[in-house]
Design a protein around this motif. Structure first.
Motif, PDB file in Angstrom:
ATOM      1  N   ASP A 352      -7.076 -22.155  14.216  1.00 25.60           N
ATOM      2  CA  ASP A 352      -6.090 -22.982  13.533  1.00 25.60           C
ATOM      3  C   ASP A 352      -5.413 -23.990  14.464  1.00 25.60           C
ATOM      4  O   ASP A 352      -4.553 -24.757  14.022  1.00 25.60           O
ATOM      5  N   TYR A 353      -5.788 -23.960  15.758  1.00 27.47           N
ATOM      6  CA  TYR A 353      -5.168 -24.859  16.732  1.00 27.47           C
ATOM      7  C   TYR A 353      -6.166 -25.904  17.204  1.00 27.47           C
ATOM      8  O   TYR A 353      -7.387 -25.664  17.210  1.00 27.47           O
ATOM      9  N   GLU A 354      -5.654 -27.052  17.594  1.00 27.95           N
ATOM     10  CA  GLU A 354      -6.495 -28.090  18.161  1.00 27.95           C
ATOM     11  C   GLU A 354      -6.567 -27.870  19.676  1.00 27.95           C
ATOM     12  O   GLU A 354      -5.579 -28.062  20.396  1.00 27.95           O
ATOM     13  N   ILE A 355      -7.733 -27.467  20.132  1.00 25.28           N
ATOM     14  CA  ILE A 355      -7.924 -27.129  21.536  1.00 25.28           C
ATOM     15  C   ILE A 355      -8.896 -28.112  22.170  1.00 25.28           C
ATOM     16  O   ILE A 355      -9.980 -28.371  21.630  1.00 25.28           O
ATOM     17  N   ASN A 356      -8.491 -28.668  23.310  1.00 24.58           N
ATOM     18  CA  ASN A 356      -9.338 -29.616  24.033  1.00 24.58           C
ATOM     19  C   ASN A 356      -9.319 -29.283  25.523  1.00 24.58           C
ATOM     20  O   ASN A 356      -8.723 -28.276  25.940  1.00 24.58           O
ATOM     21  N   GLU A 357      -9.936 -30.116  26.321  1.00 20.04           N
ATOM     22  CA  GLU A 357     -10.026 -29.851  27.758  1.00 20.04           C
ATOM     23  C   GLU A 357      -8.659 -29.839  28.436  1.00 20.04           C
ATOM     24  O   GLU A 357      -8.474 -29.204  29.468  1.00 20.04           O
ATOM     25  N   ILE A 365      -5.704 -21.194  24.222  1.00 16.99           N
ATOM     26  CA  ILE A 365      -4.874 -22.382  24.367  1.00 16.99           C
ATOM     27  C   ILE A 365      -3.666 -22.100  25.257  1.00 16.99           C
ATOM     28  O   ILE A 365      -3.088 -21.010  25.213  1.00 16.99           O
ATOM     29  N   GLU A 366      -3.300 -23.071  26.085  1.00 19.92           N
ATOM     30  CA  GLU A 366      -2.141 -22.912  26.956  1.00 19.92           C
ATOM     31  C   GLU A 366      -0.859 -22.783  26.139  1.00 19.92           C
ATOM     32  O   GLU A 366      -0.747 -23.308  25.020  1.00 19.92           O
ATOM     33  N   ASP A 367       0.120 -22.115  26.715  1.00 19.05           N
ATOM     34  CA  ASP A 367       1.324 -21.737  25.968  1.00 19.05           C
ATOM     35  C   ASP A 367       2.139 -22.926  25.457  1.00 19.05           C
ATOM     36  O   ASP A 367       2.657 -22.885  24.337  1.00 19.05           O
ATOM     37  N   LYS A 368       2.285 -23.970  26.247  1.00 19.34           N
ATOM     38  CA  LYS A 368       3.107 -25.102  25.804  1.00 19.34           C
ATOM     39  C   LYS A 368       2.518 -25.746  24.554  1.00 19.34           C
ATOM     40  O   LYS A 368       3.234 -26.012  23.580  1.00 19.34           O
ATOM     41  N   SER A 369       1.227 -25.984  24.579  1.00 18.24           N
ATOM     42  CA  SER A 369       0.564 -26.553  23.408  1.00 18.24           C
ATOM     43  C   SER A 369       0.557 -25.552  22.256  1.00 18.24           C
ATOM     44  O   SER A 369       0.688 -25.931  21.081  1.00 18.24           O
ATOM     45  N   PHE A 371       2.861 -23.238  21.484  1.00 15.08           N
ATOM     46  CA  PHE A 371       4.157 -23.257  20.802  1.00 15.08           C
ATOM     47  C   PHE A 371       4.363 -24.565  20.030  1.00 15.08           C
ATOM     48  O   PHE A 371       4.857 -24.564  18.902  1.00 15.08           O
ATOM     49  N   ARG A 372       3.970 -25.669  20.663  1.00  9.30           N
ATOM     50  CA  ARG A 372       4.177 -26.969  20.021  1.00  9.30           C
ATOM     51  C   ARG A 372       3.403 -27.065  18.699  1.00  9.30           C
ATOM     52  O   ARG A 372       3.934 -27.544  17.685  1.00  9.30           O
ATOM     53  N   GLN A 373       2.165 -26.597  18.702  1.00  4.99           N
ATOM     54  CA  GLN A 373       1.359 -26.673  17.481  1.00  4.99           C
ATOM     55  C   GLN A 373       1.732 -25.604  16.453  1.00  4.99           C
ATOM     56  O   GLN A 373       1.326 -25.688  15.293  1.00  4.99           O
ATOM     57  N   SER A 374       2.508 -24.606  16.896  1.00  3.42           N
ATOM     58  CA  SER A 374       2.910 -23.540  15.959  1.00  3.42           C
ATOM     59  C   SER A 374       4.106 -23.935  15.109  1.00  3.42           C
ATOM     60  O   SER A 374       4.319 -23.367  14.025  1.00  3.42           O
ATOM     61  N   ILE A 375       4.915 -24.875  15.594  1.00  3.68           N
ATOM     62  CA  ILE A 375       6.130 -25.266  14.866  1.00  3.68           C
ATOM     63  C   ILE A 375       5.843 -25.681  13.426  1.00  3.68           C
ATOM     64  O   ILE A 375       6.538 -25.229  12.493  1.00  3.68           O
ATOM     65  N   PRO A 376       4.845 -26.567  13.165  1.00  3.27           N
ATOM     66  CA  PRO A 376       4.575 -26.939  11.759  1.00  3.27           C
ATOM     67  C   PRO A 376       4.263 -25.744  10.866  1.00  3.27           C
ATOM     68  O   PRO A 376       4.655 -25.719   9.697  1.00  3.27           O
ATOM     69  N   TYR A 377       3.555 -24.753  11.404  1.00  2.93           N
ATOM     70  CA  TYR A 377       3.264 -23.543  10.619  1.00  2.93           C
ATOM     71  C   TYR A 377       4.546 -22.761  10.353  1.00  2.93           C
ATOM     72  O   TYR A 377       4.736 -22.224   9.246  1.00  2.93           O
ATOM     73  N   MET A 378       5.424 -22.692  11.332  1.00  2.00           N
ATOM     74  CA  MET A 378       6.690 -21.978  11.155  1.00  2.00           C
ATOM     75  C   MET A 378       7.541 -22.622  10.064  1.00  2.00           C
ATOM     76  O   MET A 378       8.218 -21.923   9.290  1.00  2.00           O
ATOM     77  N   LYS A 379       7.515 -23.931   9.995  1.00  4.37           N
ATOM     78  CA  LYS A 379       8.334 -24.650   9.012  1.00  4.37           C
ATOM     79  C   LYS A 379       7.900 -24.353   7.576  1.00  4.37           C
ATOM     80  O   LYS A 379       8.666 -24.555   6.629  1.00  4.37           O
ATOM     81  N   GLN A 380       6.687 -23.836   7.436  1.00  2.00           N
ATOM     82  CA  GLN A 380       6.179 -23.516   6.101  1.00  2.00           C
ATOM     83  C   GLN A 380       6.537 -22.097   5.657  1.00  2.00           C
ATOM     84  O   GLN A 380       6.308 -21.730   4.500  1.00  2.00           O
ATOM     85  N   LEU A 381       7.090 -21.292   6.571  1.00  2.00           N
ATOM     86  CA  LEU A 381       7.391 -19.899   6.239  1.00  2.00           C
ATOM     87  C   LEU A 381       8.621 -19.805   5.344  1.00  2.00           C
ATOM     88  O   LEU A 381       9.573 -20.572   5.469  1.00  2.00           O
ATOM     89  N   ARG A 432      11.313 -22.251  27.070  1.00  2.00           N
ATOM     90  CA  ARG A 432      12.438 -23.192  27.004  1.00  2.00           C
ATOM     91  C   ARG A 432      12.131 -24.316  26.012  1.00  2.00           C
ATOM     92  O   ARG A 432      12.988 -24.686  25.196  1.00  2.00           O
ATOM     93  N   GLN A 433      10.911 -24.840  26.052  1.00  2.00           N
ATOM     94  CA  GLN A 433      10.526 -25.908  25.127  1.00  2.00           C
ATOM     95  C   GLN A 433      10.508 -25.412  23.685  1.00  2.00           C
ATOM     96  O   GLN A 433      10.886 -26.146  22.762  1.00  2.00           O
ATOM     97  N   LEU A 434      10.071 -24.151  23.485  1.00  2.00           N
ATOM     98  CA  LEU A 434      10.066 -23.590  22.127  1.00  2.00           C
ATOM     99  C   LEU A 434      11.484 -23.513  21.578  1.00  2.00           C
ATOM    100  O   LEU A 434      11.747 -23.928  20.438  1.00  2.00           O
ATOM    101  N   PHE A 435      12.390 -22.999  22.382  1.00  2.00           N
ATOM    102  CA  PHE A 435      13.782 -22.882  21.937  1.00  2.00           C
ATOM    103  C   PHE A 435      14.364 -24.268  21.616  1.00  2.00           C
ATOM    104  O   PHE A 435      15.064 -24.429  20.606  1.00  2.00           O
ATOM    105  N   GLN A 436      14.059 -25.244  22.451  1.00  2.00           N
ATOM    106  CA  GLN A 436      14.566 -26.591  22.222  1.00  2.00           C
ATOM    107  C   GLN A 436      14.014 -27.160  20.926  1.00  2.00           C
ATOM    108  O   GLN A 436      14.749 -27.767  20.130  1.00  2.00           O
TER     109      GLN A 436
END
Length: 598
Positions: A352-357, A365-369, A371-381, A432-436
């Motif tokens: 469900d994530y967009e993963i690239n090099e 997938i690395e953690d920063k990306s 969390f960032r890509q998870s936010i839209p899914y969270m907004k749908q909950l 920290r970025q997730l919380f922000q």
């Protein structure tokens, strides 16, 4: 027969050397040392005696094959032991397809000294081929078989006499291997694993009653914390491989976890919580938090028992929408099937994530990306919701692109520890970025956050680097305390407090439900509320060891917790019985699938 005897003698000495030097086994007493030294002789005699069943001209080649298999067997166990500090079990071997590849991790565990393992194969193999076939009379075969069987039986009897609970405590694999040899252990493990499924077939409702009485969750006196997070969303964040020693630690004057350091001041921070995961690692930590049961004695419950009935988090949070976020494949640790069994509504995974090099790592997938890509899914909950995030970047062997590093490289003698600290900092920044992001989206204020380490990241193999970093002595107590993992429960607006109450990961479940104002007395669980004044300060580990404020039992030795000095074993007798009882009953519940009768 003399050739076979010489080969057996060599492999007996080789096995003994490997156990002491490579595995660094340190039995607690003289009898344990004698058992470790002599217990492998009988199984090796039986094993190499298999060559007698082949034609004369094939016997040298059969012996070479048996030598190769013996060396491969020892080496496979050693590679596994270097990181997991445990021996292979049949369930682990059978679930390799479910836990995915660990190629980079495996390469990191290799050592140039490992070449010594194969020298004998070349030398003795050449000698056997040069000497050719040999003749063994029927009388010699009978004498050989009698000696092999006799030595094996005598050593097994001696092991049982020395440790009457040895075969009941099969989860204490170091003890079993020390007592009956790594070879006999493997056969015992195979037999035990094959017969284990019968427990579910033979169990009935009457078997659940006494267990339920013992482990029924005691609803403690309600503390001032009861219901403080009632009705709030819940976000679990699993901190991959994070140990508690990184909190407030520094590298060249810079904090390793600046955000977590700040967050703990505004949270309920539990600084004395121990890693209780076993062979299932991350899945074991999830299992304990979800069910309040201990991990299995071998393998992962996620892989071995996904069709059981469990009282998981979704059952108690029946009015919540429950979702898991993980940047790895859905089959890793058999999560897809297990989440369905536990009752989760949704599983967002690698597909469900967009993963690239730029954002790809070994496991996904690395953690920063992530969390960032998870936010839209969270907004749908739909609220209230429970979201569980399982991070990935801080995973052994702790590899991170140079451009992603923001912490100076530590200069301990262990490169693994130096890399670990940089990936921990990366994870800290990603949180920290997730919380922000959640604050910007208006999703922060009405949420309780539960952050916890899932298991150790630095095994004993590399722990010298930790001792250097922390300037601490290498003792039994320091090894155990380094296995602590952080637990932070953050409720926006609530004043922070640090708790030194001794507990384990299994206790996270009851603590979270207490804060949510949920009654749990009708559920079978070993979890205890860390906020309760009467919380039993006793932590049982899956190998039968335990720790209390007064005593530590580790590797067969009883220590005074305050001084790390060995004391008479009688001080730990009650604790050993308590740990044995808890683990036995938890296994009984899982293997018998007793919750189906509840």
């Amino acid at each position: 027969m003399r050739k076979v005897s010489w080969i057996v003698l060599f492999y007996w000495l080789k096995t003994t050397a490997v156990m002491y030097v490579a595995f660094q086994m340190s039995p607690p007493g003289v009898t344990d040392h004698l058992l470790l030294i002599f217990s492998s002789l009988g199984p090796l005699l039986l094993w190499f005696g298999l060559s007698f069943f082949f034609f004369k001209r094939l016997q040298p080649w059969v012996l070479i094959v048996l030598m190769f298999l013996t060396t491969f067997f020892l080496y496979a166990h050693l590679i596994y032991y270097r990181f997991y500090e445990d021996f292979l079990t049949l369930p682990i071997l059978l679930q390799v397809g479910n836990v995915g590849g660990l190629s980079q991790s495996t390469w990191t565990l290799l050592s140039p000294w490992d070449l010594l393992f194969i020298i004998d194969l070349v030398v003795i193999g050449w000698w056997l081929i040069k000497k050719g076939s040999f003749t063994i009379t029927l009388k010699e075969k009978k004498q050989y078989a009698g000696s092999a069987a006799g030595i094996s039986l005598v050593m097994l009897a001696a092991a049982w006499w020395h440790s009457p609970h040895l075969f009941q405590e099969n989860y204490n694999r170091d003890k079993v291997v020390t007592s009956i040899s790594i070879y006999a252990y493997q056969w015992f493990d195979i037999a035990y694993s094959i017969t284990a499924p019968l427990q579910k077939t033979m169990a009935d409702q009457s078997a659940a009653a006494p267990v339920e009485k013992y482990v029924a969750e005691k609803d403690p006196l309600k503390t001032k914390w009861f219901g403080q997070a009632k009705g709030k969303n819940v976000v679990f964040i699993t901190l991959e491989s994070v140990q508690n020693f990184v909190i407030d630690a520094e590298v060249k004057g810079e904090p390793v976890t600046p955000f977590l350091n700040q967050l703990k001041e505004e949270s309920l921070y539990f600084s004395n919580l121990y890693d209780q995961a076993s062979q299932g690692k991350s899945s074991d930590a999830e299992f304990m938090v979800d069910t309040g049961l201990y991990p299995l004695d071998g393998g992962s419950a996620f892989v071995r028992r996904p069709n059981n009935t469990f009282n998981g988090l979704p059952e108690l949070l029946e009015d919540y929408q429950t979702t898991v976020f993980h940047g790895n494949v859905r089959t890793f640790w058999n999560r897809e099937q297990m989440y369905e069994s536990l009752g989760y509504d949704q599983f967002i995974s690698k597909q469900d994530y967009e993963i690239n090099e730029d954002n790809r790592i070994n496991y996904g997938i690395e953690d920063k990306s992530f969390f960032r890509q998870s936010i839209p899914y969270m907004k749908q909950l739909n609220e209230p919701y429970m979201a569980k995030f399982i991070t990935l970047t801080n995973h052994f062997p702790f590899l991170l692109d140079k451009n992603d590093r923001s912490l100076p490289i530590a200069e301990t003698s262990e490169p693994v520890v130096n890399r670990y600290l940089t990936t921990v900092r990366y994870l800290d920044e990603s949180i920290r970025q997730l919380f922000q992001s959640l604050k910007e989206e208006g999703m922060y204020q009405d949420t309780m956050f539960v952050l916890f380490g899932d298991h150790y990241g630095i095994s004993k193999e590399y722990e010298d680097g930790v001792h250097e970093l922390l300037d601490q002595p290498d003792t039994a107590l320091s090894h155990t305390t380094n296995q602590r993992v952080p637990l932070l429960i953050h409720i926006p607006g609530m004043e922070g407090k640090t708790f030194t109450t001794l507990g384990g990961q299994i206790d996270i479940r009851s603590t979270v439900f207490h804060l949510l104002g949920k009654e749990t007395e009708n559920y079978m669980s070993f979890s205890q509320n860390l906020l309760a004044d009467d919380k039993e300060e006793f932590v049982a580990f899956r190998d039968g060891d335990f720790v209390t404020p007064s005593y530590l039992f580790q590797d067969g030795i009883c220590y005074k917790t305050a001084s790390s000095q060995p004391v008479n074993g009688s001080h730990c007798k009650e604790g050993r019985e308590k740990a044995r009882e808890k683990l036995k009953l938890s296994d009984h519940i899982i293997k018998g699938d007793l919750l189906r009768f509840k």
